[in-house]
Design a protein around this motif. Structure first.
Motif, PDB file in Angstrom:
ATOM      1  N   ALA A 225       0.827  -1.211   0.000  1.00 25.05           N
ATOM      2  CA  ALA A 225       0.000   0.000   0.000  1.00 25.05           C
ATOM      3  C   ALA A 225       0.859   1.258   0.000  1.00 25.05           C
ATOM      4  O   ALA A 225       0.635   2.186  -0.786  1.00 25.05           O
ATOM      5  N   GLY A 226       1.880   1.283   0.871  1.00 23.00           N
ATOM      6  CA  GLY A 226       2.735   2.461   0.940  1.00 23.00           C
ATOM      7  C   GLY A 226       3.561   2.664  -0.305  1.00 23.00           C
ATOM      8  O   GLY A 226       3.719   3.795  -0.782  1.00 23.00           O
ATOM      9  N   GLY A 227       4.091   1.574  -0.859  1.00 24.01           N
ATOM     10  CA  GLY A 227       4.894   1.688  -2.066  1.00 24.01           C
ATOM     11  C   GLY A 227       4.090   2.185  -3.249  1.00 24.01           C
ATOM     12  O   GLY A 227       4.564   3.004  -4.047  1.00 24.01           O
ATOM     13  N   PHE A 228       2.865   1.694  -3.383  1.00 23.07           N
ATOM     14  CA  PHE A 228       1.990   2.139  -4.466  1.00 23.07           C
ATOM     15  C   PHE A 228       1.714   3.638  -4.346  1.00 23.07           C
ATOM     16  O   PHE A 228       1.832   4.397  -5.317  1.00 23.07           O
ATOM     17  N   ALA A 229       1.344   4.074  -3.154  1.00 22.43           N
ATOM     18  CA  ALA A 229       1.003   5.479  -2.950  1.00 22.43           C
ATOM     19  C   ALA A 229       2.201   6.385  -3.195  1.00 22.43           C
ATOM     20  O   ALA A 229       2.091   7.433  -3.850  1.00 22.43           O
ATOM     21  N   LEU A 230       3.361   5.996  -2.681  1.00 24.05           N
ATOM     22  CA  LEU A 230       4.547   6.840  -2.837  1.00 24.05           C
ATOM     23  C   LEU A 230       5.009   6.904  -4.284  1.00 24.05           C
ATOM     24  O   LEU A 230       5.508   7.941  -4.739  1.00 24.05           O
ATOM     25  N   SER A 231       4.856   5.807  -5.030  1.00 25.93           N
ATOM     26  CA  SER A 231       5.262   5.810  -6.437  1.00 25.93           C
ATOM     27  C   SER A 231       4.491   6.854  -7.230  1.00 25.93           C
ATOM     28  O   SER A 231       5.065   7.618  -8.018  1.00 25.93           O
ATOM     29  N   PHE A 232       3.194   6.884  -7.034  1.00 27.41           N
ATOM     30  CA  PHE A 232       2.383   7.865  -7.751  1.00 27.41           C
ATOM     31  C   PHE A 232       2.574   9.276  -7.193  1.00 27.41           C
ATOM     32  O   PHE A 232       2.480  10.254  -7.937  1.00 27.41           O
ATOM     33  N   LEU A 233       2.845   9.379  -5.893  1.00 29.79           N
ATOM     34  CA  LEU A 233       3.078  10.694  -5.302  1.00 29.79           C
ATOM     35  C   LEU A 233       4.291  11.368  -5.930  1.00 29.79           C
ATOM     36  O   LEU A 233       4.259  12.546  -6.297  1.00 29.79           O
ATOM     37  N   VAL A 234       5.375  10.619  -6.102  1.00 25.13           N
ATOM     38  CA  VAL A 234       6.597  11.180  -6.671  1.00 25.13           C
ATOM     39  C   VAL A 234       6.360  11.639  -8.107  1.00 25.13           C
ATOM     40  O   VAL A 234       6.749  12.742  -8.494  1.00 25.13           O
ATOM     41  N   PHE A 235       5.723  10.799  -8.918  1.00 30.53           N
ATOM     42  CA  PHE A 235       5.489  11.195 -10.315  1.00 30.53           C
ATOM     43  C   PHE A 235       4.511  12.366 -10.402  1.00 30.53           C
ATOM     44  O   PHE A 235       4.697  13.286 -11.211  1.00 30.53           O
ATOM     45  N   ASP A 236       3.470  12.351  -9.561  1.00 29.41           N
ATOM     46  CA  ASP A 236       2.496  13.445  -9.599  1.00 29.41           C
ATOM     47  C   ASP A 236       3.133  14.776  -9.200  1.00 29.41           C
ATOM     48  O   ASP A 236       2.775  15.834  -9.728  1.00 29.41           O
TER      49      ASP A 236
ATOM     50  N   ILE B  86      -7.683   3.254  -4.006  1.00 31.60           N
ATOM     51  CA  ILE B  86      -8.845   3.908  -3.398  1.00 31.60           C
ATOM     52  C   ILE B  86      -8.426   4.726  -2.184  1.00 31.60           C
ATOM     53  O   ILE B  86      -8.836   5.887  -2.012  1.00 31.60           O
ATOM     54  N   LEU B  87      -7.592   4.137  -1.330  1.00 33.58           N
ATOM     55  CA  LEU B  87      -7.151   4.834  -0.123  1.00 33.58           C
ATOM     56  C   LEU B  87      -6.355   6.091  -0.449  1.00 33.58           C
ATOM     57  O   LEU B  87      -6.437   7.090   0.266  1.00 33.58           O
ATOM     58  N   MET B  88      -5.585   6.042  -1.533  1.00 34.52           N
ATOM     59  CA  MET B  88      -4.778   7.199  -1.909  1.00 34.52           C
ATOM     60  C   MET B  88      -5.662   8.401  -2.223  1.00 34.52           C
ATOM     61  O   MET B  88      -5.300   9.538  -1.954  1.00 34.52           O
ATOM     62  N   ASP B  89      -6.826   8.135  -2.795  1.00 38.14           N
ATOM     63  CA  ASP B  89      -7.733   9.222  -3.164  1.00 38.14           C
ATOM     64  C   ASP B  89      -8.705   9.588  -2.054  1.00 38.14           C
ATOM     65  O   ASP B  89      -9.404  10.598  -2.147  1.00 38.14           O
ATOM     66  N   THR B  90      -8.773   8.778  -1.012  1.00 43.76           N
ATOM     67  CA  THR B  90      -9.720   9.050   0.075  1.00 43.76           C
ATOM     68  C   THR B  90      -9.017   9.547   1.337  1.00 43.76           C
ATOM     69  O   THR B  90      -9.197  10.698   1.738  1.00 43.76           O
ATOM     70  N   ILE B  91      -8.208   8.696   1.954  1.00 43.15           N
ATOM     71  CA  ILE B  91      -7.549   9.113   3.206  1.00 43.15           C
ATOM     72  C   ILE B  91      -6.203   9.782   2.965  1.00 43.15           C
ATOM     73  O   ILE B  91      -5.681  10.455   3.846  1.00 43.15           O
ATOM     74  N   GLY B  92      -5.586   9.572   1.796  1.00 36.81           N
ATOM     75  CA  GLY B  92      -4.321  10.225   1.483  1.00 36.81           C
ATOM     76  C   GLY B  92      -3.101   9.389   1.824  1.00 36.81           C
ATOM     77  O   GLY B  92      -3.167   8.405   2.572  1.00 36.81           O
ATOM     78  N   VAL B  93      -1.970   9.804   1.266  1.00 41.12           N
ATOM     79  CA  VAL B  93      -0.704   9.070   1.435  1.00 41.12           C
ATOM     80  C   VAL B  93      -0.270   9.034   2.893  1.00 41.12           C
ATOM     81  O   VAL B  93       0.247   8.024   3.381  1.00 41.12           O
ATOM     82  N   ALA B  94      -0.459  10.133   3.621  1.00 37.35           N
ATOM     83  CA  ALA B  94       0.025  10.222   4.998  1.00 37.35           C
ATOM     84  C   ALA B  94      -0.544   9.116   5.880  1.00 37.35           C
ATOM     85  O   ALA B  94       0.190   8.427   6.601  1.00 37.35           O
ATOM     86  N   TRP B  95      -1.852   8.911   5.817  1.00 39.27           N
ATOM     87  CA  TRP B  95      -2.464   7.900   6.667  1.00 39.27           C
ATOM     88  C   TRP B  95      -2.118   6.484   6.206  1.00 39.27           C
ATOM     89  O   TRP B  95      -2.067   5.550   7.018  1.00 39.27           O
ATOM     90  N   ILE B  96      -1.869   6.315   4.928  1.00 33.18           N
ATOM     91  CA  ILE B  96      -1.396   5.016   4.447  1.00 33.18           C
ATOM     92  C   ILE B  96      -0.041   4.688   5.074  1.00 33.18           C
ATOM     93  O   ILE B  96       0.206   3.559   5.514  1.00 33.18           O
ATOM     94  N   LEU B  97       0.851   5.674   5.135  1.00 29.95           N
ATOM     95  CA  LEU B  97       2.171   5.456   5.731  1.00 29.95           C
ATOM     96  C   LEU B  97       2.072   5.171   7.227  1.00 29.95           C
ATOM     97  O   LEU B  97       2.830   4.349   7.762  1.00 29.95           O
ATOM     98  N   ILE B  98       1.163   5.851   7.914  1.00 29.02           N
ATOM     99  CA  ILE B  98       0.982   5.587   9.341  1.00 29.02           C
ATOM    100  C   ILE B  98       0.503   4.148   9.554  1.00 29.02           C
ATOM    101  O   ILE B  98       0.977   3.438  10.450  1.00 29.02           O
ATOM    102  N   GLY B  99      -0.433   3.715   8.721  1.00 31.12           N
ATOM    103  CA  GLY B  99      -0.887   2.334   8.805  1.00 31.12           C
ATOM    104  C   GLY B  99       0.217   1.347   8.499  1.00 31.12           C
ATOM    105  O   GLY B  99       0.338   0.295   9.147  1.00 31.12           O
ATOM    106  N   GLN B 100       1.056   1.676   7.514  1.00 29.39           N
ATOM    107  CA  GLN B 100       2.183   0.812   7.173  1.00 29.39           C
ATOM    108  C   GLN B 100       3.136   0.681   8.356  1.00 29.39           C
ATOM    109  O   GLN B 100       3.626  -0.405   8.664  1.00 29.39           O
ATOM    110  N   GLY B 101       3.381   1.793   9.041  1.00 30.07           N
ATOM    111  CA  GLY B 101       4.260   1.761  10.206  1.00 30.07           C
ATOM    112  C   GLY B 101       3.715   0.872  11.309  1.00 30.07           C
ATOM    113  O   GLY B 101       4.460   0.079  11.908  1.00 30.07           O
TER     114      GLY B 101
END
Length: 418
Positions: free
Chosen positions: A29-40, A162-177
């Motif tokens: 989940a975190g890797g997917f979100a961060l990959s698109f975050l960097v390109f965006d 879905i999570l990237m567009d709803t809760i955002g990258v930050a909360w995905i990373l917190i969950g990953q941690g």
């Protein structure tokens, strides 16, 4: 009295797989979100490739330092500590993004720090994993590890979109941690007797140097391992460089979306799952394994070369076939190699393998990313796929006598289970 039939699912193996599952769920989940975050944020495949390449740099020098220690000391503490710190850092990064904007240079530094810690953790995991698989269950054990990631990927990739567009990258990373910390706690319950090979003497720089040179001497004698490391380093390095190209293609090509890219994982999952079940249920004769693996290397590279030229349904079929064949070759290779390498050399040899991979990936990721700035993404992948096909002939096939020996001397379940 008849001996009890051995089982793969001992308490130790089960604990490791459960812990790995928690870590992988957050990682996907975190890797997917961060990959698109960097390109965006940057709009550049080269910038994305630079992040990938820079994060690989610690994998070049840290294994050199850590491997002799891991062949002398118990590996479990390194494994637990690595996951624990990894989880804390991801959670801190998530809280940072809740209050402050993304910065490219900051993310580069964060990637480097995580890569440093991850090198210890990965090396410990690779070295301890064979010791948690009961004798005679090597193929089954690596079939499980090969299937675990795609199963998690197929579940988490669409969810991550879905999570990237709803809760955002930050909360995905917190969950990953949080999941990484939980994985570390589970790993701490593994009970394994590991040898301390220091013999009561302090571990000096001289002894570290001798151990390192001894590992090099062992690998120098093993021409089959050299060929495997050379090919897999090149092919994996090229494959790492594909990721920014595929992301950019699905972001920019008319009619394609990030959700469609995420569905690649479904096709690969189906193929890998069927392949893993085959590996788990069917014992492939060692004499056939080399031929199967070499065919897969060639076919997989051809499919990569054709991927972006195909209509989307055929793209999914492409990934499905590669998933099926790829998991079979990877499982056979890992089971054979880790059984072939003596335990007292395993961390150092795996470290050398990792160093080869890092060196190749650091260079090739930037090369592929640069080509992506200059050429059509489809042409770039085609050229790289053809180069990988050629590399297979120059390494694996040219030293087939020695590579074949690794596969054919690996213990099978029939030979070791009485």
């Amino acid at each position: 009295m008849k001996n009890k039939k051995p089982t793969l699912w001992t308490m130790n193996f089960t604990l490791l797989i459960v812990a790995t599952t928690f870590g992988a769920v957050g990682g996907v989940a975190g890797g997917f979100a961060l990959s698109f975050l960097v390109f965006d944020e940057t709009g550049s495949t080269l910038a994305s490739a630079l992040v990938l390449a820079s994060s690989l740099i610690p994998g070049f020098f840290i294994p050199l330092f850590a491997a002799p220690w891991l062949d002398r000391l118990p590996r479990k503490p390194f494994l637990v500590f690595g996951d624990l710190v990894n989880g804390i850092l991801y959670a801190l990064a998530g809280f940072y993004l809740l209050t402050r904007p993304f910065t490219y240079l900051g993310y580069l530094g964060f990637s480097l720090l995580l890569a440093c810690l991850g090198s210890f953790d990965s090396l410990a995991y690779q070295s301890i994993y064979p010791n948690l698989i009961p004798k005679g269950m090597e193929s089954k054990g690596y079939a499980i590890s090969s299937m675990l990631y795609p199963v998690i990927t197929v579940v988490m990739m669409p969810l991550a979109a879905i999570l990237m567009d709803t809760i955002g990258v930050a909360w995905i990373l917190i969950g990953q941690g949080a999941l990484s910390v939980l994985g570390a706690l589970i790993e701490s319950r593994i009970k394994l007797e590991e040898k301390n090979r220091l013999d009561g003497e302090p571990y000096s720089f001289r002894r570290w140097k001798e151990d390192l040179l001894d590992g090099f001497s062992y690998l120098k004698r093993e021409k089959g391992l050299q060929a495997i490391f050379a090919y897999t380093s090149f092919s994996n390095g090229i494959a790492t460089g594909y990721d920014p190209l595929k992301i950019a293609f699905f972001r920019t090509a008319p009619g394609f979306t990030s959700a469609m890219y995420a569905l690649f994982s479904v096709a690969e999952f189906l193929g890998r799952s069927i392949g893993s079940v085959l590996q788990y249920k069917v014992e492939i004769p060692p004499r056939r394994k080399f031929g199967i693996c070499f065919f897969v290397y060639q076919f997989y590279s051809l499919m990569d070369a054709l991927l972006l030229w195909l209509p989307y349904p055929l793209m999914l079929a492409n990934r499905g076939m590669c998933g099926f064949l790829g998991v079979n070759s990877a499982t056979m290779r890992m089971a054979a190699m880790q059984s072939y390498i003596p335990d007292e050399y395993r961390a150092r040899v795996n470290a050398f393998d990792g160093i080869c991979y890092t060196a190749a990936s650091s260079v090739l990721t930037l090369v592929v990313g640069t080509l992506g700035e200059l050429l059509d993404y489809r042409i770039c992948m085609t050229l790289c796929g053809c180069a990988t096909i050629l590399m297979g002939w120059l390494t694996i096939w040219s030293r087939r006598k020695y590579v074949r020996q690794i596969y054919e001397t690996a213990p099978s379940e029939a030979e070791t289970a009485d």
